[in-house]
Design an enzyme around this catalytic site. Sequence first.
Site, PDB file in Angstrom:
ATOM      1  N   HIS A  54       0.857  -1.197   0.000  1.00  0.00           N
ATOM      2  CA  HIS A  54       0.000   0.000   0.000  1.00  0.00           C
ATOM      3  C   HIS A  54       0.888   1.240   0.000  1.00  0.00           C
ATOM      4  O   HIS A  54       2.111   1.129   0.130  1.00  0.00           O
ATOM      5  CB  HIS A  54      -0.985   0.009   1.168  1.00  0.00           C
ATOM      6  CG  HIS A  54      -0.366   0.027   2.534  1.00  0.00           C
ATOM      7  ND1 HIS A  54       0.357  -1.028   3.050  1.00  0.00           N
ATOM      8  CD2 HIS A  54      -0.364   0.981   3.514  1.00  0.00           C
ATOM      9  CE1 HIS A  54       0.763  -0.732   4.280  1.00  0.00           C
ATOM     10  NE2 HIS A  54       0.349   0.480   4.570  1.00  0.00           N
ATOM     11  N   HIS A  56       1.360   3.889   2.006  1.00  0.00           N
ATOM     12  CA  HIS A  56       1.922   4.573   3.167  1.00  0.00           C
ATOM     13  C   HIS A  56       3.454   4.555   3.119  1.00  0.00           C
ATOM     14  O   HIS A  56       4.066   3.567   2.702  1.00  0.00           O
ATOM     15  CB  HIS A  56       1.421   3.935   4.464  1.00  0.00           C
ATOM     16  CG  HIS A  56       0.014   4.331   4.801  1.00  0.00           C
ATOM     17  ND1 HIS A  56      -0.732   3.677   5.761  1.00  0.00           N
ATOM     18  CD2 HIS A  56      -0.790   5.304   4.302  1.00  0.00           C
ATOM     19  CE1 HIS A  56      -1.934   4.240   5.837  1.00  0.00           C
ATOM     20  NE2 HIS A  56      -1.977   5.234   4.965  1.00  0.00           N
ATOM     21  N   ASP A  58       5.927   4.247   5.146  1.00  0.00           N
ATOM     22  CA  ASP A  58       6.765   3.242   5.793  1.00  0.00           C
ATOM     23  C   ASP A  58       6.772   1.913   5.027  1.00  0.00           C
ATOM     24  O   ASP A  58       7.518   0.998   5.381  1.00  0.00           O
ATOM     25  CB  ASP A  58       6.360   3.025   7.253  1.00  0.00           C
ATOM     26  CG  ASP A  58       4.922   2.603   7.434  1.00  0.00           C
ATOM     27  OD1 ASP A  58       4.049   3.054   6.660  1.00  0.00           O
ATOM     28  OD2 ASP A  58       4.638   1.826   8.369  1.00  0.00           O
ATOM     29  N   HIS A  59       5.970   1.818   3.977  1.00  0.00           N
ATOM     30  CA  HIS A  59       5.970   0.629   3.118  1.00  0.00           C
ATOM     31  C   HIS A  59       6.475   0.951   1.708  1.00  0.00           C
ATOM     32  O   HIS A  59       7.184   0.143   1.112  1.00  0.00           O
ATOM     33  CB  HIS A  59       4.563   0.027   3.055  1.00  0.00           C
ATOM     34  CG  HIS A  59       4.103  -0.490   4.380  1.00  0.00           C
ATOM     35  ND1 HIS A  59       4.201  -1.804   4.749  1.00  0.00           N
ATOM     36  CD2 HIS A  59       3.577   0.157   5.454  1.00  0.00           C
ATOM     37  CE1 HIS A  59       3.748  -1.961   5.987  1.00  0.00           C
ATOM     38  NE2 HIS A  59       3.374  -0.778   6.433  1.00  0.00           N
ATOM     39  N   HIS A 110      -7.569  -0.191   5.316  1.00  0.00           N
ATOM     40  CA  HIS A 110      -6.462   0.584   5.883  1.00  0.00           C
ATOM     41  C   HIS A 110      -6.072   1.682   4.906  1.00  0.00           C
ATOM     42  O   HIS A 110      -5.922   2.846   5.280  1.00  0.00           O
ATOM     43  CB  HIS A 110      -5.294  -0.351   6.169  1.00  0.00           C
ATOM     44  CG  HIS A 110      -4.098   0.321   6.757  1.00  0.00           C
ATOM     45  ND1 HIS A 110      -4.069   0.752   8.062  1.00  0.00           N
ATOM     46  CD2 HIS A 110      -2.885   0.634   6.214  1.00  0.00           C
ATOM     47  CE1 HIS A 110      -2.895   1.311   8.305  1.00  0.00           C
ATOM     48  NE2 HIS A 110      -2.161   1.256   7.199  1.00  0.00           N
ATOM     49  N   ASP A 135      -0.536  -3.896   6.040  1.00  0.00           N
ATOM     50  CA  ASP A 135      -1.191  -3.418   7.263  1.00  0.00           C
ATOM     51  C   ASP A 135      -2.669  -3.803   7.299  1.00  0.00           C
ATOM     52  O   ASP A 135      -3.468  -3.129   7.954  1.00  0.00           O
ATOM     53  CB  ASP A 135      -1.046  -1.898   7.370  1.00  0.00           C
ATOM     54  CG  ASP A 135       0.370  -1.478   7.734  1.00  0.00           C
ATOM     55  OD1 ASP A 135       1.242  -2.360   7.868  1.00  0.00           O
ATOM     56  OD2 ASP A 135       0.610  -0.259   7.859  1.00  0.00           O
ATOM     57  N   HIS A 173       4.120  -5.376  10.207  1.00  0.00           N
ATOM     58  CA  HIS A 173       4.657  -4.776  11.431  1.00  0.00           C
ATOM     59  C   HIS A 173       4.774  -5.827  12.523  1.00  0.00           C
ATOM     60  O   HIS A 173       4.013  -6.806  12.545  1.00  0.00           O
ATOM     61  CB  HIS A 173       3.743  -3.654  11.954  1.00  0.00           C
ATOM     62  CG  HIS A 173       3.769  -2.397  11.153  1.00  0.00           C
ATOM     63  ND1 HIS A 173       4.648  -1.370  11.403  1.00  0.00           N
ATOM     64  CD2 HIS A 173       3.014  -1.997  10.109  1.00  0.00           C
ATOM     65  CE1 HIS A 173       4.432  -0.380  10.544  1.00  0.00           C
ATOM     66  NE2 HIS A 173       3.430  -0.746   9.747  1.00  0.00           N
TER      67      HIS A 173
END
Length: 251
Positions: A54, A56, A58-59, A110, A135, A173
Amino acid sequence: MKVVPVPVRDDNYAYLLVDDTANIAAAVDPYDVPKVRAAADKAGVNIVAALTTHHHFDHSGGNKAFAADFPDAPIYGGSDKIPALTKLVKDKDEFTIGNIRVKCLATPCHTQDSICYYVTSSSGAPHPGGVFTGDTLFIAGCGRFFEGTGAEMHAALTYLGTLPPETVVYDGHEYTKGNLAFARHVDPANPALDRLEARLADRSERTTIADEKEWNPFMRLDSAPILKATGGGEPSAVMDALRELKNNFRG
């Protein structure tokens, strides 16, 4: 087929999805490209693609560096919000990484571009199949509903629940300790949670879809303890209430 976890940031996971018959790999959410490259070098494999779960940061935040380092490697993902995307995918799309078959499962909630990647192979080291859930699904938990609703998360987790029970879960995570505490709070008599607690010391032993159906409260919406904790109702309402309980949980 092999999967190599690569811890990045404080609690994220990137992964290498390895075709061990051809010594090639796809990098899943390669946020830290030098670290992912080092893991590939250690494993003796060449990186040939990236799978993004996705948009975001941090990915997907490593995608531009990945594209610079691996200019011939396609970058798969579910929307044009994903940096350096070259292969847009949708639900039920399929492609291969060497001898590994990858099936895309759209799981919007998400984020609306959340894609889980179900992977199988009949060659190389035996593997029961795996799913990279980003996530959407965590061990004993699920992601926050940043761009979606309880109904959408219920649909997403139900969809993942249709995968073969032995499918190994590779989540985005390391949230297991906190998720276990919440699960004990809302489902205290569930004996499966003792098994999960025993695994906390060794995260190299991955969980499966069958495991998650036993101990993940977000996949047990029709169970008596979860209905009691949330006040019951339709699954979407139970999911919304359960997520709100988790958001406010400080145990």
